[in-house]
Design a protein around this motif. Structure first.
Motif, PDB file in Angstrom:
ATOM      1  N   SER A  82       0.819  -1.226   0.000  1.00  0.00           N
ATOM      2  CA  SER A  82       0.000   0.000   0.000  1.00  0.00           C
ATOM      3  C   SER A  82       0.844   1.264   0.000  1.00  0.00           C
ATOM      4  O   SER A  82       0.375   2.314  -0.415  1.00  0.00           O
ATOM      5  CB  SER A  82      -0.959   0.000   1.195  1.00  0.00           C
ATOM      6  N   HIS A  83       2.095   1.166   0.456  1.00  0.00           N
ATOM      7  CA  HIS A  83       2.956   2.348   0.542  1.00  0.00           C
ATOM      8  C   HIS A  83       3.806   2.587  -0.703  1.00  0.00           C
ATOM      9  O   HIS A  83       4.512   3.578  -0.776  1.00  0.00           O
ATOM     10  CB  HIS A  83       3.852   2.244   1.771  1.00  0.00           C
ATOM     11  N   VAL A  84       3.763   1.688  -1.663  1.00  0.00           N
ATOM     12  CA  VAL A  84       4.556   1.881  -2.886  1.00  0.00           C
ATOM     13  C   VAL A  84       3.853   2.906  -3.764  1.00  0.00           C
ATOM     14  O   VAL A  84       2.697   2.736  -4.147  1.00  0.00           O
ATOM     15  CB  VAL A  84       4.739   0.547  -3.644  1.00  0.00           C
ATOM     16  N   THR A  85       4.567   3.970  -4.079  1.00  0.00           N
ATOM     17  CA  THR A  85       3.992   5.027  -4.912  1.00  0.00           C
ATOM     18  C   THR A  85       4.086   4.656  -6.393  1.00  0.00           C
ATOM     19  O   THR A  85       4.894   3.804  -6.781  1.00  0.00           O
ATOM     20  CB  THR A  85       4.737   6.357  -4.703  1.00  0.00           C
ATOM     21  N   SER A  86       3.293   5.317  -7.186  1.00  0.00           N
ATOM     22  CA  SER A  86       3.358   5.107  -8.636  1.00  0.00           C
ATOM     23  C   SER A  86       4.740   5.456  -9.169  1.00  0.00           C
ATOM     24  O   SER A  86       5.267   4.762 -10.040  1.00  0.00           O
ATOM     25  CB  SER A  86       2.304   5.969  -9.344  1.00  0.00           C
ATOM     26  N   ASP A  87       5.327   6.525  -8.647  1.00  0.00           N
ATOM     27  CA  ASP A  87       6.668   6.928  -9.091  1.00  0.00           C
ATOM     28  C   ASP A  87       7.702   5.855  -8.777  1.00  0.00           C
ATOM     29  O   ASP A  87       8.578   5.564  -9.603  1.00  0.00           O
ATOM     30  CB  ASP A  87       7.078   8.247  -8.430  1.00  0.00           C
ATOM     31  N   ALA A  88       7.625   5.254  -7.586  1.00  0.00           N
ATOM     32  CA  ALA A  88       8.571   4.204  -7.209  1.00  0.00           C
ATOM     33  C   ALA A  88       8.397   2.983  -8.105  1.00  0.00           C
ATOM     34  O   ALA A  88       9.382   2.356  -8.524  1.00  0.00           O
ATOM     35  CB  ALA A  88       8.380   3.817  -5.746  1.00  0.00           C
ATOM     36  N   ARG A 120      -1.782  -5.832  -4.815  1.00  0.00           N
ATOM     37  CA  ARG A 120      -2.073  -4.857  -3.750  1.00  0.00           C
ATOM     38  C   ARG A 120      -3.493  -5.030  -3.241  1.00  0.00           C
ATOM     39  O   ARG A 120      -3.734  -5.086  -2.035  1.00  0.00           O
ATOM     40  CB  ARG A 120      -1.853  -3.448  -4.279  1.00  0.00           C
TER      41      ARG A 120
END
Length: 138
Positions: A82-88, A120
């Motif tokens: 849940s904490h993985v950003t789209s940018d990452a 996710r």
């Protein structure tokens, strides 16, 4: 999914859900590499890769090993996802891109983004219900 809710003691129907991550080792190696890259150097995200590589093998079925994931491990994995950003996620995809034939990799970013969203979501459902899981890749 195995429900460890004590109210179900004696209930022989322990299968509660069958999430479909739709990950096949031969078809989705790129997805696995993205998970590994996301977890590199970040102890909070190490759980990301366990859905791929597994922990605590419990059975060998067909062409793959089935792994047990406790409710606590699933909660940690769901939180990590849940904490993985789209940018990452895009940065991880770009980082693995040179490892693959450009022609065969062309459609992979969209597939990886789609698979990541499925994982996710499915993990969040499992974690929210407090379930343990037996799963593996074939």
């Amino acid at each position: 999914m195995l429900n460890d809710d004590e109210s179900d003691v004696g209930d022989i129907d322990c299968i509660r859900s069958q999430p479909d991550f739709d990950l096949w080792r031969e078809d989705n190696y790129e997805m696995h590499r993205v998970l590994e890259v996301l977890a590199e150097g970040n102890p909070e995200l190490v759980a990301l890769g366990t859905i791929v590589h597994g922990s605590q093998p419990v059975a060998e079925a067909g062409m793959g090993i089935q792994y047990f994931y406790s409710a606590e491990v699933l909660r940690i994995m769901a939180e990590a996802y849940s904490h993985v950003t789209s940018d990452a996620l895009v940065a991880a995809i770009d980082r693995i891109r040179p490892e693959f034939d450009p022609r065969s990799f062309e459609c992979m970013p969209a597939i990886i983004l789609e698979k990541f969203a499925v994982i996710r979501h499915e993990l969040s459902v499992v974690a929210d219900k407090g379930w343990a899981m037996i799963a593996g890749m074939f």
